[in-house]
Scaffold this motif. Structure first.
Motif, PDB file in Angstrom:
ATOM      1  N   PRO A   1       0.808  -1.225   0.000  1.00 51.56           N
ATOM      2  CA  PRO A   1       0.000   0.000   0.000  1.00 51.56           C
ATOM      3  C   PRO A   1       0.842   1.276   0.000  1.00 51.56           C
ATOM      4  N   HIS A   2       2.108   1.190   0.420  1.00 53.78           N
ATOM      5  CA  HIS A   2       2.979   2.367   0.491  1.00 53.78           C
ATOM      6  C   HIS A   2       4.340   2.015  -0.088  1.00 53.78           C
ATOM      7  N   GLU A   3       4.924   2.971  -0.776  1.00 51.98           N
ATOM      8  CA  GLU A   3       6.274   2.780  -1.307  1.00 51.98           C
ATOM      9  C   GLU A   3       7.311   2.836  -0.191  1.00 51.98           C
ATOM     10  N   ALA A   4       7.044   3.693   0.793  1.00 49.13           N
ATOM     11  CA  ALA A   4       7.962   3.848   1.914  1.00 49.13           C
ATOM     12  C   ALA A   4       7.159   4.155   3.176  1.00 49.13           C
ATOM     13  N   LEU A   5       7.689   3.739   4.315  1.00 45.50           N
ATOM     14  CA  LEU A   5       7.079   4.015   5.617  1.00 45.50           C
ATOM     15  C   LEU A   5       8.136   4.629   6.524  1.00 45.50           C
ATOM     16  N   PHE A   6       7.724   5.610   7.307  1.00 46.29           N
ATOM     17  CA  PHE A   6       8.624   6.283   8.238  1.00 46.29           C
ATOM     18  C   PHE A   6       7.914   6.403   9.574  1.00 46.29           C
ATOM     19  N   TRP A   7       8.641   6.249  10.659  1.00 45.05           N
ATOM     20  CA  TRP A   7       8.035   6.438  11.965  1.00 45.05           C
ATOM     21  C   TRP A   7       9.093   6.788  12.991  1.00 45.05           C
TER      22      TRP A   7
ATOM     23  N   TYR B   1      14.701   9.380   5.087  1.00 48.84           N
ATOM     24  CA  TYR B   1      14.156   9.708   6.397  1.00 48.84           C
ATOM     25  C   TYR B   1      14.266  11.207   6.670  1.00 48.84           C
ATOM     26  N   ALA B   2      15.423  11.790   6.371  1.00 50.55           N
ATOM     27  CA  ALA B   2      15.636  13.221   6.615  1.00 50.55           C
ATOM     28  C   ALA B   2      14.641  14.067   5.824  1.00 50.55           C
ATOM     29  N   ALA B   3      14.371  13.680   4.579  1.00 53.66           N
ATOM     30  CA  ALA B   3      13.397  14.419   3.759  1.00 53.66           C
ATOM     31  C   ALA B   3      12.011  14.324   4.373  1.00 53.66           C
ATOM     32  N   TRP B   4      11.623  13.135   4.820  1.00 54.95           N
ATOM     33  CA  TRP B   4      10.309  12.960   5.459  1.00 54.95           C
ATOM     34  C   TRP B   4      10.244  13.774   6.743  1.00 54.95           C
TER      35      TRP B   4
ATOM     36  N   LEU C   1      15.873   1.057   7.828  1.00 59.21           N
ATOM     37  CA  LEU C   1      16.824   1.833   8.610  1.00 59.21           C
ATOM     38  C   LEU C   1      16.284   1.936  10.024  1.00 59.21           C
ATOM     39  N   VAL C   2      17.119   1.675  11.017  1.00 57.99           N
ATOM     40  CA  VAL C   2      16.722   1.780  12.414  1.00 57.99           C
ATOM     41  C   VAL C   2      17.719   2.687  13.118  1.00 57.99           C
ATOM     42  N   ARG C   3      17.170   3.692  13.813  1.00 55.22           N
ATOM     43  CA  ARG C   3      17.995   4.626  14.582  1.00 55.22           C
ATOM     44  C   ARG C   3      17.517   4.601  16.023  1.00 55.22           C
ATOM     45  N   ASP C   4      18.453   4.660  16.933  1.00 53.94           N
ATOM     46  CA  ASP C   4      18.110   4.780  18.344  1.00 53.94           C
ATOM     47  C   ASP C   4      19.137   5.699  18.977  1.00 53.94           C
ATOM     48  N   SER C   5      18.748   6.937  19.216  1.00 53.64           N
ATOM     49  CA  SER C   5      19.696   7.912  19.738  1.00 53.64           C
ATOM     50  C   SER C   5      20.157   7.583  21.152  1.00 53.64           C
ATOM     51  N   ARG C   6      19.493   6.665  21.827  1.00 50.91           N
ATOM     52  CA  ARG C   6      19.923   6.266  23.176  1.00 50.91           C
ATOM     53  C   ARG C   6      21.126   5.339  23.132  1.00 50.91           C
ATOM     54  N   SER C   7      21.236   4.519  22.085  1.00 54.02           N
ATOM     55  CA  SER C   7      22.279   3.499  22.059  1.00 54.02           C
ATOM     56  C   SER C   7      23.648   4.053  21.698  1.00 54.02           C
ATOM     57  N   GLY C   8      23.697   5.121  20.900  1.00 57.66           N
ATOM     58  CA  GLY C   8      24.974   5.683  20.500  1.00 57.66           C
ATOM     59  C   GLY C   8      25.756   4.797  19.547  1.00 57.66           C
TER      60      GLY C   8
ATOM     61  N   GLN D   1      13.628   6.737  19.135  1.00 58.40           N
ATOM     62  CA  GLN D   1      13.805   5.748  18.075  1.00 58.40           C
ATOM     63  C   GLN D   1      13.136   6.230  16.797  1.00 58.40           C
ATOM     64  N   GLN D   2      13.817   6.008  15.684  1.00 59.42           N
ATOM     65  CA  GLN D   2      13.272   6.335  14.384  1.00 59.42           C
ATOM     66  C   GLN D   2      13.531   5.168  13.445  1.00 59.42           C
ATOM     67  N   ALA D   3      12.701   5.083  12.404  1.00 61.89           N
ATOM     68  CA  ALA D   3      12.887   4.015  11.426  1.00 61.89           C
ATOM     69  C   ALA D   3      12.324   4.437  10.090  1.00 61.89           C
ATOM     70  N   ALA D   4      12.856   3.817   9.061  1.00 61.01           N
ATOM     71  CA  ALA D   4      12.359   4.006   7.710  1.00 61.01           C
ATOM     72  C   ALA D   4      12.385   2.656   7.024  1.00 61.01           C
ATOM     73  N   ARG D   5      11.333   2.372   6.284  1.00 65.79           N
ATOM     74  CA  ARG D   5      11.312   1.169   5.466  1.00 65.79           C
ATOM     75  C   ARG D   5      11.032   1.593   4.039  1.00 65.79           C
ATOM     76  N   VAL D   6      11.956   1.245   3.169  1.00 60.15           N
ATOM     77  CA  VAL D   6      11.821   1.534   1.750  1.00 60.15           C
ATOM     78  C   VAL D   6      12.059   0.224   1.017  1.00 60.15           C
TER      79      VAL D   6
END
Length: 80
Positions: free
Chosen positions: A3-9, A64-67, A24-31, A14-19
């Motif tokens: 249903p979607h070309e890409a998903l961002f949340w 992700y940055a664009a979204w 892509l998985v980001r967690d600013s707590r983990s460093g 925590q942030q993520a992108a699926r294309v």
């Protein structure tokens, strides 16, 4: 078809992108930096491919940055 070309949340730090098959998985707590997974081959997200696929990592980081630029800032849990 999907249903979607890409998903961002994002959730807290925590942030993520699926294309497509990539996530892509980001967690600013983990460093530990951003992680990259190919979900077609690794649905459990156990094999971080960021180091061996820097171009794909950069592609998802840019997507992700664009979204993120087009959305309102996330609220912190304290602001609720």
């Amino acid at each position: 078809e999907p249903p979607h070309e890409a998903l961002f949340w994002r959730s807290g730090r925590q942030q993520a992108a699926r294309v497509g098959e990539w996530k892509l998985v980001r967690d600013s707590r983990s460093g530990g930096g951003d992680m990259l997974f190919n979900l077609a081959d690794d649905i459990a997200e156990s094999n971080d491919l960021a180091a061996v696929n820097p171009e794909k990592l950069r592609e998802l980081q840019e997507a992700y940055a664009a979204w993120d630029r087009e959305t309102i800032p996330g609220r912190s849990a304290k602001a609720r």
